[in-house]
Motif scaffolding. Structure first.
Motif, PDB file in Angstrom:
ATOM      1  N   ILE A  64      23.921  35.838  41.522  1.00 30.11           N
ATOM      2  CA  ILE A  64      24.393  36.532  40.328  1.00 30.11           C
ATOM      3  C   ILE A  64      24.877  35.512  39.320  1.00 30.11           C
ATOM      4  N   GLU A  65      24.788  35.904  38.044  1.00 29.33           N
ATOM      5  CA  GLU A  65      25.219  34.953  37.027  1.00 29.33           C
ATOM      6  C   GLU A  65      26.737  34.944  36.933  1.00 29.33           C
ATOM      7  N   ASP A  66      27.197  33.884  36.296  1.00 33.34           N
ATOM      8  CA  ASP A  66      28.631  33.632  36.222  1.00 33.34           C
ATOM      9  C   ASP A  66      29.417  34.760  35.555  1.00 33.34           C
ATOM     10  N   SER A  67      28.838  35.364  34.536  1.00 33.18           N
ATOM     11  CA  SER A  67      29.559  36.426  33.832  1.00 33.18           C
ATOM     12  C   SER A  67      29.808  37.613  34.763  1.00 33.18           C
ATOM     13  N   LYS A  68      28.805  37.930  35.597  1.00 36.41           N
ATOM     14  CA  LYS A  68      28.951  39.008  36.578  1.00 36.41           C
ATOM     15  C   LYS A  68      30.044  38.653  37.590  1.00 36.41           C
ATOM     16  N   LEU A  69      30.036  37.407  38.005  1.00 36.91           N
ATOM     17  CA  LEU A  69      31.011  36.945  38.992  1.00 36.91           C
ATOM     18  C   LEU A  69      32.425  37.101  38.433  1.00 36.91           C
ATOM     19  N   THR A  70      32.594  36.724  37.179  1.00 33.56           N
ATOM     20  CA  THR A  70      33.885  36.870  36.524  1.00 33.56           C
ATOM     21  C   THR A  70      34.294  38.340  36.484  1.00 33.56           C
ATOM     22  N   GLU A  71      33.322  39.193  36.176  1.00 33.20           N
ATOM     23  CA  GLU A  71      33.582  40.633  36.121  1.00 33.20           C
ATOM     24  C   GLU A  71      34.039  41.153  37.488  1.00 33.20           C
ATOM     25  N   TYR A  72      33.341  40.739  38.538  1.00 35.89           N
ATOM     26  CA  TYR A  72      33.709  41.171  39.898  1.00 35.89           C
ATOM     27  C   TYR A  72      35.102  40.689  40.266  1.00 35.89           C
ATOM     28  N   THR A  73      35.381  39.440  39.882  1.00 33.88           N
ATOM     29  CA  THR A  73      36.695  38.880  40.180  1.00 33.88           C
ATOM     30  C   THR A  73      37.777  39.730  39.520  1.00 33.88           C
ATOM     31  N   GLU A  74      37.511  40.121  38.268  1.00 28.72           N
ATOM     32  CA  GLU A  74      38.490  40.946  37.553  1.00 28.72           C
ATOM     33  C   GLU A  74      38.648  42.315  38.205  1.00 28.72           C
ATOM     34  N   ILE A  75      37.538  42.902  38.652  1.00 31.84           N
ATOM     35  CA  ILE A  75      37.596  44.207  39.324  1.00 31.84           C
ATOM     36  C   ILE A  75      38.437  44.097  40.599  1.00 31.84           C
ATOM     37  N   MET A  76      38.170  43.051  41.359  1.00 30.82           N
ATOM     38  CA  MET A  76      38.928  42.842  42.603  1.00 30.82           C
ATOM     39  C   MET A  76      40.421  42.714  42.306  1.00 30.82           C
ATOM     40  N   LEU A  77      40.747  41.925  41.294  1.00 28.63           N
ATOM     41  CA  LEU A  77      42.152  41.758  40.934  1.00 28.63           C
ATOM     42  C   LEU A  77      42.762  43.093  40.522  1.00 28.63           C
ATOM     43  N   ARG A  78      42.024  43.841  39.695  1.00 27.64           N
ATOM     44  CA  ARG A  78      42.541  45.145  39.264  1.00 27.64           C
ATOM     45  C   ARG A  78      42.825  46.049  40.451  1.00 27.64           C
ATOM     46  N   MET A  79      41.926  46.019  41.429  1.00 29.07           N
ATOM     47  CA  MET A  79      42.081  46.925  42.559  1.00 29.07           C
ATOM     48  C   MET A  79      43.150  46.505  43.551  1.00 29.07           C
ATOM     49  N   PHE A  80      43.244  45.200  43.789  1.00 26.03           N
ATOM     50  CA  PHE A  80      44.070  44.746  44.909  1.00 26.03           C
ATOM     51  C   PHE A  80      45.389  44.106  44.505  1.00 26.03           C
ATOM     52  N   ASP A  81      45.498  43.709  43.255  1.00 32.91           N
ATOM     53  CA  ASP A  81      46.705  43.029  42.813  1.00 32.91           C
ATOM     54  C   ASP A  81      47.782  44.066  42.478  1.00 32.91           C
ATOM     55  N   ALA A  82      48.480  44.524  43.509  1.00 29.07           N
ATOM     56  CA  ALA A  82      49.415  45.644  43.356  1.00 29.07           C
ATOM     57  C   ALA A  82      50.532  45.353  42.352  1.00 29.07           C
ATOM     58  N   ASN A  83      51.028  44.123  42.328  1.00 30.60           N
ATOM     59  CA  ASN A  83      52.141  43.830  41.409  1.00 30.60           C
ATOM     60  C   ASN A  83      51.680  43.198  40.090  1.00 30.60           C
ATOM     61  N   ASN A  84      50.354  43.220  39.865  1.00 34.38           N
ATOM     62  CA  ASN A  84      49.788  42.752  38.584  1.00 34.38           C
ATOM     63  C   ASN A  84      50.241  41.360  38.152  1.00 34.38           C
ATOM     64  N   ASP A  85      50.336  40.431  39.095  1.00 35.15           N
ATOM     65  CA  ASP A  85      50.738  39.080  38.682  1.00 35.15           C
ATOM     66  C   ASP A  85      49.532  38.161  38.512  1.00 35.15           C
ATOM     67  N   GLY A  86      48.328  38.728  38.595  1.00 34.47           N
ATOM     68  CA  GLY A  86      47.130  37.934  38.345  1.00 34.47           C
ATOM     69  C   GLY A  86      46.665  37.111  39.532  1.00 34.47           C
ATOM     70  N   LYS A  87      47.298  37.317  40.687  1.00 32.02           N
ATOM     71  CA  LYS A  87      46.861  36.616  41.900  1.00 32.02           C
ATOM     72  C   LYS A  87      47.074  37.542  43.095  1.00 32.02           C
ATOM     73  N   LEU A  88      46.411  37.233  44.188  1.00 30.75           N
ATOM     74  CA  LEU A  88      46.498  38.105  45.354  1.00 30.75           C
ATOM     75  C   LEU A  88      47.374  37.480  46.422  1.00 30.75           C
ATOM     76  N   GLU A  89      48.290  38.277  46.929  1.00 32.07           N
ATOM     77  CA  GLU A  89      49.084  37.847  48.075  1.00 32.07           C
ATOM     78  C   GLU A  89      48.310  38.215  49.330  1.00 32.07           C
ATOM     79  N   LEU A  90      48.723  37.625  50.433  1.00 30.70           N
ATOM     80  CA  LEU A  90      48.075  37.897  51.711  1.00 30.70           C
ATOM     81  C   LEU A  90      47.996  39.398  51.984  1.00 30.70           C
ATOM     82  N   THR A  91      49.110  40.104  51.808  1.00 32.32           N
ATOM     83  CA  THR A  91      49.120  41.532  52.139  1.00 32.32           C
ATOM     84  C   THR A  91      48.248  42.337  51.174  1.00 32.32           C
TER      85      THR A  91
END
Length: 187
Positions: A64-91
């Motif tokens: 996949i191209e880089d722009s798609k990868l960036t998009e997926y990364t953002e989707i993952m962060l939106r879904m899993f980053d419960a406290n919205n600090d822009g990074k994922l904790e272990l839990t």
């Protein structure tokens, strides 16, 4: 996960693939965490997450191209980053694990404040060498299971131990790594 399945085109629905292929157990998950939290910050930031997704897609032979990868990364962060600090904790990232495999959920209820955690670490690091080895971890977990029978089941001790040791550095479990599992966030 189902939300993500709706957002992503089916052929690129890598999360479900990921869950089926990559994460057979908590132990696999912890090894993955160690690999991608490359600066040992205790978080996976968006760059680390991006390289994680890139590797996953390569394993699935998906280019996949880089722009798609960036998009997926953002989707993952939106879904899993419960406290919205822009990074994922272990839990937060652990929500990828199938529930029966997610031993971290069990440890949510037994987390200690920093002071308790440091005291426990010193108590079980019997030789005072700054890390806990497998035997020391064994003793610590046995006591935790005894104290917290509701959350932790002593019959799963070996599984807990294997999963936690996957965070270790050649059998040496340092304070920062153990803290990811046993130490509550200080607010």
């Amino acid at each position: 996960l189902l939300q993500l399945a709706q957002v992503l085109p089916t052929e690129e629905n890598f999360l479900l693939f990921f869950r089926c292929q990559q994460l057979k157990s908590s132990e696999d998950f912890m090894q993955t965490w160690r690999k991608y939290d490359s600066d040992h910050s205790g978080f996976i930031d968006s760059e680390e997450l991006k390289s994680f997704l890139k590797d996953l897609l390569q394993k699935a032979n998906k280019q996949i191209e880089d722009s798609k990868l960036t998009e997926y990364t953002e989707i993952m962060l939106r879904m899993f980053d419960a406290n919205n600090d822009g990074k994922l904790e272990l839990t937060e990232l652990a929500r990828l694990l199938p529930v029966q495999e997610n031993f971290l959920i069990k440890f949510q209820g037994v987390k200690m404040c920093a002071k308790e955690f440091n005291n426990a670490f010193e108590m079980y690091d019997q030789d005072g060498n700054g890390y806990i080895d497998e035997n020391e971890l064994d003793a610590l977990l046995k006591d935790l299971c005894e104290k917290n029978k509701k959350e932790l089941d002593i019959t799963n001790l070996a599984t807990y131990k294997k999963s936690i040791m996957a965070l270790s550095d050649g059998g040496k479990l340092y304070r920062a790594e153990l803290a990811l599992i046993l130490c509550a966030e200080e607010n």
